[in-house]
Design a protein around this motif. Structure first.
Motif: not given
Length: 301
Positions: A245-263
């Motif tokens: 099941h794939l969900y999509v959305a636009p976002t204003a987030a950037t790489d700097a907003d990502v808090v890496l939790g896995e991978g």
């Protein structure tokens, strides 16, 4: 200690044979001479399509663990997956390898189309029992005729075929948020794929999409922002299947907003860059369809 990974091997591979020998030797040291059931001669049980054999291998090639999985029929539970020969070297204990190996076995169980896992053990193996109990296993009555066992355990995985929820966030430049999987990923280690994961028992795919996105990236869109783009049964090249099941959305987030939790990394990637990445099978299938879809063009505004 160098890094380590989990990989499937044929049970007759010399490294697999060496791992089982190390497992048997440790049992001998703990419990006395091991029973003949340790050396199960039915190697085909641990080969596709009804089973698998996994090794934990260090980056320098040392064998540090193993586990077999086979399909058996039980009177109480019907067809189930049974864990055999699970062992992690003392050199690796306390580093999460046992839990990672167990989770990989659960993943392989789902891909066998089974919803329940069983195992037998000895009550004296306290560390092993603690690992299984922490993962949700419960002690059950005897399900087999193994005279060497003194405890039997079972885990209900809740689904007979794996169900995944994935999220495709698109930024203003048309880049898609993707994950670089680490060496411990149950499928396609070190490849690139979609953010998301398994739908847990009692959870809807939409709930799983929001949860997985938060756990893996720290991003928390408001309820209703993720739109369902596609639900599809996907078949891997080895013949196993899962519901996506794939969900999509636009976002204003950037790489700097990502808090890496896995991978190893989760970053926004351009369509041209996506084509050059080593993608997971499911990632290649769904990303190709998504980037050519009206849904993707609509997210570009």
């Amino acid at each position: 200690m160098s890094g380590w990974r989990i990989e499937a091997r044929d049970p007759s591979d010399p490294a697999a044979v060496a791992a089982v020998a190390a497992y048997s030797a440790e049992l001998d040291s703990l419990l006395g001479a091991s029973s003949p059931t340790i050396s199960d001669p039915r190697l085909d049980d641990y080969r596709a399509p009804g089973g698998t054999f996994l090794l934990v291998v260090s980056d320098d090639g040392a064998v540090l663990g193993c586990a077999g999985l086979r399909t058996i029929q039980t009177d109480a539970y019907g067809d189930v997956a049974e864990i055999k020969r699970m062992w992690v070297s003392p050199l690796l204990r306390g580093q999460g390898a046992g839990r990672a190996l167990l989770e990989r076995l659960h993943e392989e169980t789902r891909h066998l189309g089974l919803g329940s896992v069983v195992l037998d053990s000895k009550r004296e193996l306290h560390d092993a029992r603690r690992l299984y109990l922490a993962a949700g296993y419960a002690e059950v009555g005897r399900y087999n005729d193994n005279a060497d066992a003194t405890v039997w355990m079972r885990l209900d995985l809740g689904v007979r075929r794996p169900t995944y929820a994935a999220v495709l966030l698109v930024d203003a430049e048309g880049r898609v948020l993707l994950q670089h999987r680490d060496e411990h990923a149950p499928r396609a280690p070190l490849q690139w794929g979609m953010v998301g994961g398994a739908v847990e028992a009692g959870e809807s795919p939409e709930q799983a999409a929001y949860r997985e996105l938060l756990e893996e990236t720290g991003l928390a869109p408001a309820s209703g922002e993720l739109a369902l783009w596609r639900s599809e049964a996907f078949a891997w090249s080895d013949g196993s299947m899962a519901d996506y099941h794939l969900y999509v959305a636009p976002t204003a987030a950037t790489d700097a907003d990502v808090v890496l939790g896995e991978g190893l990394a989760i970053v926004f990637v351009t369509p041209d860059e996506i084509q050059a990445l080593p993608l997971t099978e499911s990632g290649e299938h769904f990303l190709t369809a998504f980037l050519g879809s009206p849904a993707y063009r609509a997210l570009l505004g």
